[in-house]
Design a protein around this motif. Structure first.
Motif, PDB file in Angstrom:
ATOM      1  N   ILE A 243      -3.812  29.157  51.240  1.00  0.00           N
ATOM      2  CA  ILE A 243      -3.496  30.545  51.583  1.00  0.00           C
ATOM      3  C   ILE A 243      -4.006  31.466  50.482  1.00  0.00           C
ATOM      4  N   PHE A 244      -4.712  32.514  50.890  1.00  0.00           N
ATOM      5  CA  PHE A 244      -5.086  33.593  49.974  1.00  0.00           C
ATOM      6  C   PHE A 244      -4.221  34.798  50.344  1.00  0.00           C
ATOM      7  N   LEU A 245      -3.428  35.251  49.387  1.00  0.00           N
ATOM      8  CA  LEU A 245      -2.336  36.181  49.662  1.00  0.00           C
ATOM      9  C   LEU A 245      -2.450  37.460  48.845  1.00  0.00           C
ATOM     10  N   ASP A 246      -2.611  38.576  49.527  1.00  0.00           N
ATOM     11  CA  ASP A 246      -2.585  39.874  48.863  1.00  0.00           C
ATOM     12  C   ASP A 246      -1.166  40.144  48.369  1.00  0.00           C
ATOM     13  N   LEU A 247      -1.047  40.889  47.291  1.00  0.00           N
ATOM     14  CA  LEU A 247       0.286  41.165  46.744  1.00  0.00           C
ATOM     15  C   LEU A 247       0.913  42.448  47.284  1.00  0.00           C
TER      16      LEU A 247
ATOM     17  N   ALA B  68       3.179  31.597  43.699  1.00  0.00           N
ATOM     18  CA  ALA B  68       1.718  31.505  43.723  1.00  0.00           C
ATOM     19  C   ALA B  68       1.245  30.487  42.690  1.00  0.00           C
ATOM     20  N   ASP B  69       0.124  29.850  42.975  1.00  0.00           N
ATOM     21  CA  ASP B  69      -0.452  28.894  42.034  1.00  0.00           C
ATOM     22  C   ASP B  69      -1.433  29.563  41.083  1.00  0.00           C
TER      23      ASP B  69
ATOM     24  N   VAL C 110      -1.374  28.334  47.137  1.00  0.00           N
ATOM     25  CA  VAL C 110      -1.208  29.760  47.445  1.00  0.00           C
ATOM     26  C   VAL C 110      -1.870  30.546  46.319  1.00  0.00           C
ATOM     27  N   ILE C 111      -2.945  31.247  46.653  1.00  0.00           N
ATOM     28  CA  ILE C 111      -3.709  32.018  45.674  1.00  0.00           C
ATOM     29  C   ILE C 111      -3.421  33.492  45.904  1.00  0.00           C
TER      30      ILE C 111
ATOM     31  N   MET D 232     -11.234  27.740  42.930  1.00  0.00           N
ATOM     32  CA  MET D 232      -9.831  27.583  43.304  1.00  0.00           C
ATOM     33  C   MET D 232      -9.625  26.368  44.202  1.00  0.00           C
ATOM     34  N   LEU D 233     -10.534  26.165  45.136  1.00  0.00           N
ATOM     35  CA  LEU D 233     -10.417  25.015  46.031  1.00  0.00           C
ATOM     36  C   LEU D 233     -10.621  23.708  45.272  1.00  0.00           C
TER      37      LEU D 233
END
Length: 209
Positions: A55-59, A123-124, A97-98, A139-140
């Motif tokens: 998951i790429f997650l905006d803050l 988040a990681d 989770v990025i 990241m992957l």
């Protein structure tokens, strides 16, 4: 032949352009894409969609921001028995989770910094926008090291399916202009965005990176 199963990346951002840029990058790397415009949609997609591997997650988002979303996703991850599929294995039991932001990572947020608070929320890693393909690959490689294997396997299956379809089309479309057949099996070609990115590393503090 049945359609190939592709590992998916969930992209969560309320800005359409940000989602499209990241979706283009992840598609080039062989992933299927699931998009969400806020945290509520992200949590729903996480429980509904099969095969999400990162998951790429905006803050900063409306309705449910990235910090709250990360916490909720970790809760769902620990309790949901139908969120993932064993048919697309993960490198770790913890879903990567990025977090992504255009805000300074050291900006104050709720008594801490943007980066440290995001890590505490679940988040990681925390990345500065905009991102480039090399950053996503990094990241992957770090959090989902089997990604090249699972996307390559999926691509090989897709290639076989496409070859069979092209063979059928060659028979069905005999005499048709080549440009017509090409359009049937070609998607839009988008330019690769040339972007810059800064990442906040969560491991080995002080190490050069």
């Amino acid at each position: 032949m049945t359609a190939p199963r592709r590992p998916k990346i969930l992209i969560v951002d309320d800005i359409t352009l940000n989602r499209k840029i990241l979706a283009h990058i992840c598609t080039k790397l062989g992933f299927g894409i699931v998009e969400a415009t806020n945290g509520l949609e992200a949590c729903e997609a996480f429980t509904r969609e099969d095969g999400i591997v990162a998951i790429f997650l905006d803050l900063k988002m409306p309705l449910l921001d990235g910090w709250k979303t990360a916490r909720r996703l970790r809760q769902l991850e620990s309790t949901c028995t139908t969120c993932s599929s064993d048919r697309i294995p993960r490198a770790k039991s913890r879903l990567p989770v990025i977090a992504c932001t255009s805000t300074s990572l050291e900006e104050a947020y709720e008594g801490a910094t943007v980066s440290s608070s995001a890590l505490s929320a679940g988040a990681d890693e925390v990345l500065m926008k905009p991102m480039r393909i090399s950053t996503v690959e990094l990241m992957l490689d770090r959090y989902l090291p089997i990604w090249r294997e699972i996307t390559t396997t999926s691509s090989k299956i897709a290639s076989c399916s496409c070859t069979e379809s092209l063979g059928s089309a060659a028979v069905a479309g005999a005499g048709a202009p080549a440009s017509v057949l090409v359009r049937q099996f070609s998607g839009p070609i988008l330019p690769v965005p040339v972007l810059t990115s800064t990442a906040y590393r969560t491991s080995a503090p002080g190490a050069a990176w």
